[in-house]
Design a protein around this motif. Structure first.
Motif, PDB file in Angstrom:
ATOM      1  N   ASP A 292      -9.797 -11.741  -0.855  1.00 28.94           N
ATOM      2  CA  ASP A 292      -9.598 -10.525  -1.680  1.00 28.94           C
ATOM      3  C   ASP A 292      -7.674 -10.614  -1.238  1.00 28.94           C
ATOM      4  O   ASP A 292      -6.694 -10.624  -2.829  1.00 28.94           O
ATOM      5  CB  ASP A 292      -9.866  -9.269  -1.404  1.00 28.94           C
TER       6      ASP A 292
ATOM      7  N   LYS B  96       0.691  -1.438  -0.086  1.00 26.64           N
ATOM      8  CA  LYS B  96      -0.180   0.211   0.303  1.00 26.64           C
ATOM      9  C   LYS B  96       0.934   1.105   0.097  1.00 26.64           C
ATOM     10  O   LYS B  96       0.833   2.334   0.916  1.00 26.64           O
ATOM     11  CB  LYS B  96      -0.792  -0.311   1.007  1.00 26.64           C
TER      12      LYS B  96
ATOM     13  N   ARG C 249     -15.319 -12.823   1.579  1.00 23.91           N
ATOM     14  CA  ARG C 249     -15.433 -11.612   1.007  1.00 23.91           C
ATOM     15  C   ARG C 249     -16.793 -11.083  -0.308  1.00 23.91           C
ATOM     16  O   ARG C 249     -15.990 -11.579  -1.357  1.00 23.91           O
ATOM     17  CB  ARG C 249     -14.298 -10.878   0.850  1.00 23.91           C
TER      18      ARG C 249
END
Ligand code: ATP
Ligand code: MG
Length: 204
Positions: free
Chosen positions: A108, A44, A133
């Motif tokens: 995911d 990220k 999910r």
């Protein structure tokens, strides 16, 4: 002793994380689930993440009333990027020999396993539990074939809770309600600290 590991950015933690962790704990009779906020998530790097202190505070607020939930600062306190394989090695040293570790992932995140640092080694060292999910199909056989390893990944049907931290951040930025999507304590904290609003200055 059976210990679940729930890693995440928790930016912020929401009820999807909590319902999933509790459902897996209940289903596998885990003694505890360790919530581990990551320090600098390797995947990220492309967006700003709110400060570690705020993410940790919200994780503690969200989990403190469940006696089976604990929060670990192991990744926050470590220098450099957070790699799950290092976290697991450290935990194995901290817990009694024979402790079983279960890495809990949403479908995911599980689909991205092959991009993880030393994924092959990590999968061989513990059990992976893949939770439902919404919007993501996960096929165990495909992953087992990719890694040429059997019996280390199991899928558990957890309630489908369509909440993401991205959605929470966007809602707050747009002045929308996040009530019941996060615990009340987390909602109050976000308000008090003015997190995720457009003029926010609380980023690392
Ligand atoms: P973002 O939108 O910023 O990516 P996120 O909601 O996906 O945030 P993360 O901190 O990235 O939250 O997720 C940590 C872990 O929790 C991952 O394994 C992810 O798959 C899982 N997870 C997050 N939200 C849910 C949910 N609603 N249901 C099941 N698992 C979830
Ligand atoms: Mg995510």
């Amino acid at each position: 002793m059976k210990v679940g590991i729930m890693g995440g950015t928790f930016d912020p933690i929401h009820n999807g994380h909590l319902v999933t962790a509790e459902a897996v704990r209940d289903s596998l009779s885990l003694d505890e689930v360790l919530f581990i906020p990551s320090a600098r998530p390797p995947h990220k790097r492309d967006r700003e993440i709110i400060s570690t202190e705020h993410r940790l505070a919200m994780t503690i607020l969200a989990t403190c009333f469940n006696k089976h939930f604990r929060v670990s600062t192991i990744e926050i306190n470590r220098q450099g990027y957070s790699y799950a394989v290092d976290t697991l090695d450290t935990l194995k040293n901290d817990y009694e020999v024979g402790t079983e570790f279960y890495f809990i992932l949403g479908a995911d995140a599980a689909l991205e396993l092959s991009t993880w640092h030393n994924a092959q080694e990590l999968i061989g060292k513990c059990q992976f539990v893949v939770a439902t999910r919404e919007g993501t199909e996960f096929n165990i056989e495909t992953v087992e074939n990719d890694f040429k390893i059997k019996g280390h990944i199991k899928k558990i049907d957890t309630p489908k809770i369509e909440i993401s931290s991205t959605e929470i951040r966007n809602k707050v930025a747009n002045g929308r309600s996040i009530r019941y999507l996060v615990p009340d304590s987390v909602e109050s904290y976000i308000k008090k600290e003015k997190l995720y609003s457009k003029e926010n200055e609380s980023y690392d």
